[in-house]
Design a protein around this motif. Sequence first.
Motif, PDB file in Angstrom:
ATOM      1  N   GLU B 379      -9.551 -17.212  10.191  1.00 48.79           N
ATOM      2  CA  GLU B 379     -10.897 -17.698   9.881  1.00 48.79           C
ATOM      3  C   GLU B 379     -11.053 -18.959   9.182  1.00 48.79           C
ATOM      4  O   GLU B 379     -11.796 -19.593   9.212  1.00 48.79           O
ATOM      5  CB  GLU B 379     -11.650 -16.538   8.909  1.00 48.79           C
ATOM      6  CG  GLU B 379     -11.388 -16.593   7.356  1.00 48.79           C
ATOM      7  CD  GLU B 379     -12.019 -15.749   6.533  1.00 48.79           C
ATOM      8  OE1 GLU B 379     -12.674 -16.045   5.629  1.00 48.79           O
ATOM      9  OE2 GLU B 379     -12.131 -14.646   7.071  1.00 48.79           O
ATOM     10  N   ALA B 380      -9.927 -19.128   8.457  1.00 45.86           N
ATOM     11  CA  ALA B 380      -9.921 -20.406   7.496  1.00 45.86           C
ATOM     12  C   ALA B 380      -9.850 -21.565   8.662  1.00 45.86           C
ATOM     13  O   ALA B 380     -10.754 -22.661   8.300  1.00 45.86           O
ATOM     14  CB  ALA B 380      -8.868 -20.462   6.573  1.00 45.86           C
ATOM     15  N   ILE B 383     -13.341 -22.928   9.519  1.00 43.06           N
ATOM     16  CA  ILE B 383     -14.368 -23.168   8.385  1.00 43.06           C
ATOM     17  C   ILE B 383     -14.488 -24.725   8.372  1.00 43.06           C
ATOM     18  O   ILE B 383     -13.362 -25.502   8.048  1.00 43.06           O
ATOM     19  CB  ILE B 383     -13.981 -22.495   6.964  1.00 43.06           C
ATOM     20  CG1 ILE B 383     -14.004 -21.104   7.444  1.00 43.06           C
ATOM     21  CG2 ILE B 383     -14.875 -22.811   5.940  1.00 43.06           C
ATOM     22  CD1 ILE B 383     -13.496 -20.234   6.105  1.00 43.06           C
ATOM     23  N   SER B 384     -15.547 -25.227   8.123  1.00 48.92           N
ATOM     24  CA  SER B 384     -15.763 -26.428   8.020  1.00 48.92           C
ATOM     25  C   SER B 384     -16.326 -26.797   6.509  1.00 48.92           C
ATOM     26  O   SER B 384     -16.907 -25.979   5.942  1.00 48.92           O
ATOM     27  CB  SER B 384     -16.627 -27.205   8.764  1.00 48.92           C
ATOM     28  OG  SER B 384     -17.821 -26.784   8.881  1.00 48.92           O
ATOM     29  N   ASN B 385     -15.978 -27.827   6.006  1.00 49.29           N
ATOM     30  CA  ASN B 385     -16.326 -28.023   4.656  1.00 49.29           C
ATOM     31  C   ASN B 385     -17.601 -28.275   4.504  1.00 49.29           C
ATOM     32  O   ASN B 385     -18.096 -29.514   5.055  1.00 49.29           O
ATOM     33  CB  ASN B 385     -15.445 -29.248   3.907  1.00 49.29           C
ATOM     34  CG  ASN B 385     -14.239 -28.397   3.191  1.00 49.29           C
ATOM     35  OD1 ASN B 385     -14.284 -27.257   2.989  1.00 49.29           O
ATOM     36  ND2 ASN B 385     -13.110 -29.180   3.067  1.00 49.29           N
ATOM     37  N   GLU B 386     -18.188 -27.577   3.806  1.00 51.53           N
ATOM     38  CA  GLU B 386     -19.835 -27.876   3.827  1.00 51.53           C
ATOM     39  C   GLU B 386     -20.248 -28.944   2.881  1.00 51.53           C
ATOM     40  O   GLU B 386     -19.332 -28.772   1.718  1.00 51.53           O
ATOM     41  CB  GLU B 386     -20.374 -26.523   3.528  1.00 51.53           C
ATOM     42  CG  GLU B 386     -21.936 -26.697   3.403  1.00 51.53           C
ATOM     43  CD  GLU B 386     -22.594 -25.430   2.682  1.00 51.53           C
ATOM     44  OE1 GLU B 386     -21.682 -24.624   2.464  1.00 51.53           O
ATOM     45  OE2 GLU B 386     -23.871 -25.260   2.403  1.00 51.53           O
ATOM     46  N   SER B 388     -21.364 -29.362  -0.254  1.00 49.22           N
ATOM     47  CA  SER B 388     -21.806 -28.625  -1.137  1.00 49.22           C
ATOM     48  C   SER B 388     -22.264 -29.213  -2.372  1.00 49.22           C
ATOM     49  O   SER B 388     -22.771 -28.646  -3.355  1.00 49.22           O
ATOM     50  CB  SER B 388     -20.878 -27.374  -1.555  1.00 49.22           C
ATOM     51  OG  SER B 388     -19.625 -28.103  -2.163  1.00 49.22           O
ATOM     52  N   ASP B 413     -22.736 -24.440   9.401  1.00 45.63           N
ATOM     53  CA  ASP B 413     -21.432 -24.800   8.599  1.00 45.63           C
ATOM     54  C   ASP B 413     -20.702 -23.671   8.484  1.00 45.63           C
ATOM     55  O   ASP B 413     -19.970 -23.601   7.790  1.00 45.63           O
ATOM     56  CB  ASP B 413     -22.000 -25.514   7.514  1.00 45.63           C
ATOM     57  CG  ASP B 413     -22.887 -26.667   7.583  1.00 45.63           C
ATOM     58  OD1 ASP B 413     -22.863 -27.166   8.807  1.00 45.63           O
ATOM     59  OD2 ASP B 413     -23.648 -26.998   6.634  1.00 45.63           O
ATOM     60  N   VAL B 414     -21.318 -22.436   8.871  1.00 49.47           N
ATOM     61  CA  VAL B 414     -20.834 -21.254   8.303  1.00 49.47           C
ATOM     62  C   VAL B 414     -19.495 -20.912   8.961  1.00 49.47           C
ATOM     63  O   VAL B 414     -19.191 -21.440  10.054  1.00 49.47           O
ATOM     64  CB  VAL B 414     -21.681 -20.137   8.564  1.00 49.47           C
ATOM     65  CG1 VAL B 414     -21.759 -19.698   9.748  1.00 49.47           C
ATOM     66  CG2 VAL B 414     -21.337 -18.769   7.819  1.00 49.47           C
ATOM     67  N   SER B 415     -18.588 -20.235   8.269  1.00 48.93           N
ATOM     68  CA  SER B 415     -17.512 -19.790   8.916  1.00 48.93           C
ATOM     69  C   SER B 415     -17.507 -18.818  10.029  1.00 48.93           C
ATOM     70  O   SER B 415     -18.290 -17.744   9.644  1.00 48.93           O
ATOM     71  CB  SER B 415     -16.300 -19.393   7.599  1.00 48.93           C
ATOM     72  OG  SER B 415     -16.959 -18.186   7.114  1.00 48.93           O
ATOM     73  N   GLU B 416     -17.125 -18.995  11.070  1.00 55.80           N
ATOM     74  CA  GLU B 416     -17.453 -18.158  12.178  1.00 55.80           C
ATOM     75  C   GLU B 416     -16.208 -17.018  12.045  1.00 55.80           C
ATOM     76  O   GLU B 416     -15.083 -16.986  12.575  1.00 55.80           O
ATOM     77  CB  GLU B 416     -16.953 -18.755  13.567  1.00 55.80           C
ATOM     78  CG  GLU B 416     -18.110 -19.054  14.573  1.00 55.80           C
ATOM     79  CD  GLU B 416     -19.319 -18.173  14.195  1.00 55.80           C
ATOM     80  OE1 GLU B 416     -20.308 -19.062  13.822  1.00 55.80           O
ATOM     81  OE2 GLU B 416     -19.404 -17.019  14.672  1.00 55.80           O
TER      82      GLU B 416
END
Lengths: 178, 470
Positions: B379-380, B383-386, B388, B413-416
């Motif tokens: 999953e990592a 993941i794109s760095n949001e 924040s 931006d959520v992790s799929e």
Amino acid sequence: MDADSDVALDILITNVVCVFRTRCHLNLRKIALEGANVIYKRDVGKVLMKLRKPRITATIWSSGKIICTGATSEEEAKFGARRLARSLQKLGFQVIFTDFKVVNVLAVCNMPFEIRLPEFTKNNRPHASYEPELHPAVCYRIKSLRATLQIFSTGSITVTEMRPFLHRWSLGWPWDLC
Amino acid sequence: MDMLPKLYRSVIEDVIEGARHLFAEEGVEEQVLKDLKQLWETKVLQSKATEDFFRNSLHSPLFTLQLPHSLHQTLQSPTASLVIPAGRTLPKFTTAELGTSNSRANLTFSGYPIHVPAGVTLQTASGHLYKVNVPIMVTQTSGRASILQHPVQQVIQQLGQPSVPQLNPCCLQATTEKAQRMETVLQQPTILHSGTEDRKHLEKATSDTLVPPGNEHKIASEALLSQPESSQYIGLPGVVFPPQVSQTDSNVEPVVSVSASMIQNLHGGPLFKGPQGTRDQHVSDVQLHLLKNRKFECDSVKQPRNIEEPSSLPVSEKGSNSQMDLSIQVTDDDINEIIQIDGTGDTSSNDETGSTRDVDENEFLGIIDAGDLKVLEEEADSISNEDSTTNSSDNEDSQIDVVEEDPLNSGDDVSEQDMSDLFDTDNVIVCQYDKIHRSKNKWKFYLKDGIMCFGGRDYVFARAIGDAEW
């Protein structure tokens, strides 16, 4: 007594606790059945959801209040909280990410010297409290910063406070005191 | 392990028997029930969920088949191929190969079954020559010359093949002792050739047994089994010659099933009473195991049905095991040779939930997917760095935001987290849990009474303990 500031102190934030609200009622059972990486504690009425990427554990109540723990920085805590809210959104709940607040930051630090606790306590009467029979550390509270330090005789100090980024300030405190 | 097919068989039997009454009440034909059972067994076989019954020992003894050239002409084309079960690295011989070359075809394998076309003379490792008048399927034995007929009998019953077949002289009965077997092996090579006699016996026996309509060589085997013990004894290291199917049905090949365990002589009297036969017969587990093997091996269907086909037999065999009216005693040796891999020897659950894999457990339902490691670990990547830092938390801690902060970008931006993939795994355990424990990210599972499908195979356990790291 060592006021050598050349020694670099490693302050490690080990835990950041934050809360936020989703402003909507959450069906815990549905989260438990359909969510990934969830633990349903039916007896207390909450669901634990663990995330991997920012390694955090979130406690979810049906009222929509969510407590997020385990992050290693404030940004990460917020990032994880948002991700969590998004995963709830994907489950079908109309979540709104509001009231995000960092509740607690826990950091540890290790002094390169030992601390004589009884003497330390005597010198810092109003702030420090020491009950060796209850806990081996001196509990030093800084009201202005709303921080609590636990000072051990080995020199390791744990700092818990409400306001992040200020723990370094609080660490400077005992420097003066020692 | 051998318990699983037995278990499945008993389940099928119980359900069918329980439904029989209901079916009768509803006015549904008995045949429908039989069809249902057949279909069920077929599906179980096809699912390849049951283990290989042929293997009843840890070792795979070598079994050499030497096919003399002289028998090529008798080979029937449809049966000319040697079918090696999957998992065995054995070459496949075709008629052409056998026919063209005059040299002996040596086939050495460490597994079974092997489907041998009719009319082939087999020479076992012990040097005995057996002329096979019927297509046989040779299964592996542990080296002991034991022949089981019972399973053949049962298999025949279950298969529901039409027409009463003519029995072949290849009728085997197990002996109780290895020594005896070997002797019988030595003594009996000629039995194979005495077709006429046996047929008579078999036909006679046929009338004694209850045979559901449409059982081909099954019936034959039944008859064989029901013959008095003095009838043919053929000891082949792992070769059992089933009665030959009726000549009219050229496509059906009797299957020779070989079982490594020993079964005592069948005493006189109808050994096989048919589906409604007595179930009280006490059959040892070993025997059941053996029978199962047989069932597997008796393949009444054409061709190289495949490897798995034989596996369906045990399923039906299991059910009919209880119907066997046999007084079979198994020697201790047999029992010892059956390896038990459950209980203390069970490692499958640990393997399945090993630390190398992440187990996603739905504690609520008690279903564990053991194969969704990678999904969780990957999953990592997605993941794109949001960004924040838009709302820097520096000044926020003491503020209470009534207004909604950045609206959640719906999934941008959520992790799929691929939840669908998490449960889309082939390895599944269905069980009850005693205790599920977690410390930080270390999980411990104490499970009981479950069936797990692991690598396409089914395993049954009474207790399972697992460790996993999330």
